[in-house]
Design a protein around this motif. Structure first.
Motif, PDB file in Angstrom:
ATOM      1  N   UNK A  43       0.661  -1.251  -0.085  1.00 16.30           N
ATOM      2  CA  UNK A  43       0.117  -0.076  -0.383  1.00 16.30           C
ATOM      3  C   UNK A  43       0.813   1.355   0.222  1.00 16.30           C
ATOM      4  N   UNK A  44       2.286   1.610   0.405  1.00 12.61           N
ATOM      5  CA  UNK A  44       2.606   2.427   1.147  1.00 12.61           C
ATOM      6  C   UNK A  44       4.036   2.034   1.133  1.00 12.61           C
ATOM      7  N   UNK A  45       5.356   2.800   0.937  1.00 18.36           N
ATOM      8  CA  UNK A  45       6.509   2.411   0.613  1.00 18.36           C
ATOM      9  C   UNK A  45       7.289   3.276   1.825  1.00 18.36           C
ATOM     10  N   UNK A  46       8.310   3.837   2.226  1.00 21.63           N
ATOM     11  CA  UNK A  46       9.078   4.830   2.988  1.00 21.63           C
ATOM     12  C   UNK A  46      10.109   4.903   2.513  1.00 21.63           C
ATOM     13  N   UNK A  47      11.138   6.097   1.542  1.00 22.21           N
ATOM     14  CA  UNK A  47      12.346   6.320   1.088  1.00 22.21           C
ATOM     15  C   UNK A  47      13.044   7.457   2.813  1.00 22.21           C
ATOM     16  N   UNK A  48      14.009   6.810   2.734  1.00 24.96           N
ATOM     17  CA  UNK A  48      14.819   7.845   3.539  1.00 24.96           C
ATOM     18  C   UNK A  48      15.545   8.641   2.751  1.00 24.96           C
ATOM     19  N   UNK A  49      15.906   9.308   2.481  1.00 29.12           N
ATOM     20  CA  UNK A  49      17.053  10.561   1.826  1.00 29.12           C
ATOM     21  C   UNK A  49      17.431  11.097   2.017  1.00 29.12           C
ATOM     22  N   UNK A  50      17.459  11.686   3.354  1.00 33.79           N
ATOM     23  CA  UNK A  50      18.482  12.768   4.197  1.00 33.79           C
ATOM     24  C   UNK A  50      17.809  13.639   3.698  1.00 33.79           C
ATOM     25  N   UNK A  51      18.394  14.869   4.489  1.00 35.17           N
ATOM     26  CA  UNK A  51      18.036  16.656   3.744  1.00 35.17           C
ATOM     27  C   UNK A  51      19.160  16.783   3.009  1.00 35.17           C
ATOM     28  N   UNK A  52      20.728  16.899   3.523  1.00 37.39           N
ATOM     29  CA  UNK A  52      21.365  17.677   2.373  1.00 37.39           C
ATOM     30  C   UNK A  52      21.131  18.397   1.389  1.00 37.39           C
ATOM     31  N   UNK A  53      21.781  18.769   0.126  1.00 35.07           N
ATOM     32  CA  UNK A  53      21.304  19.522   0.019  1.00 35.07           C
ATOM     33  C   UNK A  53      20.075  19.644  -1.328  1.00 35.07           C
ATOM     34  N   UNK A  54      20.082  18.637  -0.995  1.00 32.78           N
ATOM     35  CA  UNK A  54      18.256  18.190  -1.839  1.00 32.78           C
ATOM     36  C   UNK A  54      18.227  17.776  -2.641  1.00 32.78           C
ATOM     37  N   UNK A  55      19.425  17.151  -3.077  1.00 30.26           N
ATOM     38  CA  UNK A  55      19.128  16.843  -4.963  1.00 30.26           C
ATOM     39  C   UNK A  55      18.772  15.243  -4.973  1.00 30.26           C
TER      40      UNK A  55
END
Length: 314
Positions: free
Chosen positions: A265-277
């Motif tokens: 039904x859903x999934x979470x991707x942890x990408x961090x903040x960083x520079x947003x790229x």
């Protein structure tokens, strides 16, 4: 004369580290426990008591000879492991798992200049540190030539000598690190006496007429997928920013497709903040995806703006 791999102390301040670069005749680069390489005059350095160069220890502290119940012919490895005090510093240890006594020499070559790095004896089932390098400077490492003679006083047929020229690349350290008993550390173990590949012509011929089409099995992903590069690649120290982003995007796409296949039904991707790229790349892809119903910042109390939840269409 100081050399790469020597452990030294600064005379004018309380700082220690490994020499990891020869800048010129009067200056070297010293990497401290924080991983910073500092240019320093050799006149401002002194050896630390208890630490010696590889060549100085070549014929000292050799392990005692062990008697094998069964004579072991093969098993010469190079163990590469990070230093306990400075993770960017890598120590090279020659590991002898054979029943032979090894007479080893190591020579390096860079820009046509050859340098003897180690010469000594390694006992059966023994190991000796032979070189030290800066992991972050891998592209500038020299090429290595290992020359080995195999000796046994027993009733054993003489074994041909080994000569191997090796230039290391980042792919040599792309695999997961494993526990190396001889150095009591996690690191990479590279075999130097790898047997030559023998091709069975008959089996090769048969393989052309017995092609099995194995359908790839898509593994169901976890509910939360961490895209931080240190979670994806052990060799992230050697990757450029572009290579890091490509690896993260590829992992995101793979897990996104797998989630759809398994009708999550859903999934979470942890990408961090960083520079947003990376965050922008992910949002750009899912905003146009036909299977995505919506997306939003995931659990701000836990991730802030560093994670995105993707909700799929039913």
């Amino acid at each position: 004369m100081f050399k790469i791999g020597d452990y030294v102390r600064f005379i004018d301040e309380k700082r220690e580290g490994y020499i990891t670069k020869e800048i010129d005749e009067a200056t070297v680069g010293v990497t401290d426990s924080d991983g910073f390489e500092i240019p320093v005059s050799i006149g401002n350095l002194t050896y630390v008591h208890g630490h010696h160069s590889n060549v100085d220890t070549a014929n000292n502290a050799m392990p005692s000879t062990q008697v094998d119940e069964k004579f072991v012919e093969d098993g010469v490895y190079l163990a590469v492991a990070e230093d306990n005090k400075a993770s960017v510093v890598a120590h090279f240890t020659l590991v002898n798992r054979t029943s032979y006594q090894l007479l080893l020499s190591l020579k390096t070559e860079k820009a046509g200049i050859y340098k003897g790095e180690f010469a000594g004896v390694i006992q059966p089932k023994g190991s000796v540190q032979v070189y030290t390098a800066n992991l972050g400077d891998l592209d500038n490492w020299p090429s290595f030539t290992f020359q080995t003679l195999f000796f046994s006083s027993g009733n054993v047929k003489p074994k041909a000598s080994l000569q191997l020229e090796k230039r290391f690349k980042s792919k040599d350290f792309s695999g997961a690190k494993n526990q190396i008993t001889e150095v009591n550390k996690y690191g990479w173990l590279i075999r130097l006496d790898e047997p030559a590949l023998v091709i069975d012509a008959q089996k090769l011929k048969e393989s052309f007429f017995n092609v099995k089409e194995d359908k790839p099995k898509v593994v169901k992903p976890q509910q939360e997928v961490d895209l931080h590069i240190e979670r994806l690649r052990d060799d992230h120290h050697f990757l450029s920013q572009a290579e890091i982003l490509n690896a993260q995007v590829a992992q995101f796409q793979k897990k996104l497709d797998a989630a759809i296949v398994h009708q999550m039904p859903s999934i979470v991707f942890i990408h961090g903040v960083g520079n947003g790229t990376l965050r922008d790349q992910i949002h750009k892809t899912i905003s146009k995806h036909p299977q995505v119903r919506t997306f939003m910042d995931a659990r701000k109390e836990k991730f802030g703006y560093g994670a995105t939840e993707v909700v799929f269409k039913v």
